[in-house]
Structure formats: C-alpha cells, structure tokens
Design a protein around this motif. Structure first.
Motif, PDB file in Angstrom:
ATOM      1  N   GLU A 142       0.861  -1.179   0.000  1.00  0.00           N
ATOM      2  CA  GLU A 142       0.000   0.000   0.000  1.00  0.00           C
ATOM      3  C   GLU A 142       0.893   1.222   0.000  1.00  0.00           C
ATOM      4  N   LEU A 143       0.607   2.154  -0.897  1.00  0.00           N
ATOM      5  CA  LEU A 143       1.400   3.371  -0.976  1.00  0.00           C
ATOM      6  C   LEU A 143       0.844   4.409  -0.007  1.00  0.00           C
ATOM      7  N   PRO A 144       1.707   4.999   0.827  1.00  0.00           N
ATOM      8  CA  PRO A 144       1.221   6.039   1.744  1.00  0.00           C
ATOM      9  C   PRO A 144       0.814   7.306   0.992  1.00  0.00           C
ATOM     10  N   THR A 145       1.446   7.560  -0.143  1.00  0.00           N
ATOM     11  CA  THR A 145       1.067   8.669  -1.018  1.00  0.00           C
ATOM     12  C   THR A 145       1.179   8.180  -2.461  1.00  0.00           C
ATOM     13  N   LEU A 146       0.411   8.781  -3.318  1.00  0.00           N
ATOM     14  CA  LEU A 146       0.414   8.405  -4.729  1.00  0.00           C
ATOM     15  C   LEU A 146       1.748   8.798  -5.357  1.00  0.00           C
ATOM     16  N   THR A 147       2.434   7.838  -5.941  1.00  0.00           N
ATOM     17  CA  THR A 147       3.707   8.105  -6.627  1.00  0.00           C
ATOM     18  C   THR A 147       3.439   8.386  -8.093  1.00  0.00           C
ATOM     19  N   PRO A 148       4.351   9.059  -8.784  1.00  0.00           N
ATOM     20  CA  PRO A 148       4.174   9.292 -10.221  1.00  0.00           C
ATOM     21  C   PRO A 148       4.026   7.982 -11.002  1.00  0.00           C
ATOM     22  N   GLU A 149       4.788   6.972 -10.617  1.00  0.00           N
ATOM     23  CA  GLU A 149       4.712   5.682 -11.315  1.00  0.00           C
ATOM     24  C   GLU A 149       3.335   5.042 -11.157  1.00  0.00           C
ATOM     25  N   ALA A 150       2.818   5.011  -9.938  1.00  0.00           N
ATOM     26  CA  ALA A 150       1.490   4.442  -9.699  1.00  0.00           C
ATOM     27  C   ALA A 150       0.421   5.298 -10.367  1.00  0.00           C
ATOM     28  N   GLY A 151       0.562   6.623 -10.299  1.00  0.00           N
ATOM     29  CA  GLY A 151      -0.395   7.511 -10.956  1.00  0.00           C
ATOM     30  C   GLY A 151      -0.449   7.283 -12.450  1.00  0.00           C
ATOM     31  N   SER A 152       0.701   7.071 -13.051  1.00  0.00           N
ATOM     32  CA  SER A 152       0.769   6.803 -14.489  1.00  0.00           C
ATOM     33  C   SER A 152       0.047   5.500 -14.832  1.00  0.00           C
ATOM     34  N   LEU A 153       0.231   4.490 -14.003  1.00  0.00           N
ATOM     35  CA  LEU A 153      -0.477   3.226 -14.240  1.00  0.00           C
ATOM     36  C   LEU A 153      -1.982   3.407 -14.072  1.00  0.00           C
ATOM     37  N   LEU A 154      -2.407   4.041 -12.984  1.00  0.00           N
ATOM     38  CA  LEU A 154      -3.836   4.238 -12.759  1.00  0.00           C
ATOM     39  C   LEU A 154      -4.472   5.038 -13.890  1.00  0.00           C
ATOM     40  N   ALA A 155      -3.752   6.016 -14.424  1.00  0.00           N
ATOM     41  CA  ALA A 155      -4.272   6.840 -15.522  1.00  0.00           C
ATOM     42  C   ALA A 155      -4.602   5.993 -16.748  1.00  0.00           C
ATOM     43  N   ARG A 156      -3.910   4.859 -16.921  1.00  0.00           N
ATOM     44  CA  ARG A 156      -4.202   3.965 -18.044  1.00  0.00           C
ATOM     45  C   ARG A 156      -5.617   3.410 -17.957  1.00  0.00           C
TER      46      ARG A 156
END
Length: 135
Positions: free
Chosen positions: A4-18
C-alpha cells in the motif's frame, strides 16, 4: 508483492491513468482524489523493485470498490493484476471486492473469480458489475 502506498507516486499515478477516461483534466482531478481523500487508497504489485500493476480502491462500510486497475505496458497477461486483487482482498480482509467494468475487461474479472452481473449502460456501452466474495 502487495504494497500500500502512503502517497500516490508518479509511477502508480501513471499506471492508474491507463484505466481512466483519456481526458487530461479528468485524469488530473481523479489522481488528486487519491492524494486527498482518506477513503481512497492505492496498492501496487511489485517484483524485483519494479511496480507491475496498480489498483486504486475506495473503502466502503461493507465492501471495497476497485475504481482503477492497470498493469505496466508489456507486462499484461502475466497474472500481476490478478495477484494484486487477491492479495488486496486478503490484506483488507474484505468480504467483497466490487468494480464496474466494460466489455474489454469483463473476461479478465470472470477469469479472476469475480461474479458478473449487468449494470446500466453508460455512454452507449455495455457495463458490468463484478463482485469477488470472500469467506
């Protein structure tokens, strides 16, 4: 491995944006809710230090809703999203994981063990409510 990420990372954000409607403003607003809404959480599946899949969820009283789920390009169909969902259900001790999806992903959810029921169409497209029950 599930994290679980404590804050949204750019890498995770990029994946979620897909997994989001391809509108930059809408994506930015949605990603911001992952940073500011304590009911929204982000989990990733990583191996060898590389994030392979990400899920954005919303905790509710009796269930956890999977809002966004995506896998790194080139890593699809290797079981990372499936592993993430099952580990997530275990980690949260969730009685149910639910999501709404379309024709493009309903087969994935079926193969992952989710029950599928029709949902009201949206934007002229068929939609499905999928549920993974535990316990």
């Amino acid at each position: 491995m599930l994290t679980e990420l404590p804050t949204l990372t750019p890498e995770a954000g990029s994946l979620l944006a897909r997994a989001m409607f391809p509108d930059p403003e809408r994506i930015a607003l949605t990603l911001e809710t992952y940073r500011t809404d304590p009911q929204r959480r982000v989990f990733v599946w990583a191996e060898g230090g590389q994030v392979l899949s990400a899920a954005g969820v919303h905790n509710r009283d009796t269930e956890t809703e999977v809002l966004h789920l995506a896998t790194r390009p080139g890593e699809e169909k290797r079981g990372y999203a499936r592993a993430l969902l099952h580990a997530l259900a275990d980690h949260l001790n969730a009685a149910r994981l639910v999501a709404e999806t379309d024709d493009g992903a309903v087969g994935f959810y079926r193969r992952t063990g989710f029950e599928v029921t029709p949902a009201p169409p949206r934007g002229g497209r068929a939609r499905y409510r999928v549920t993974l029950r535990r316990g």
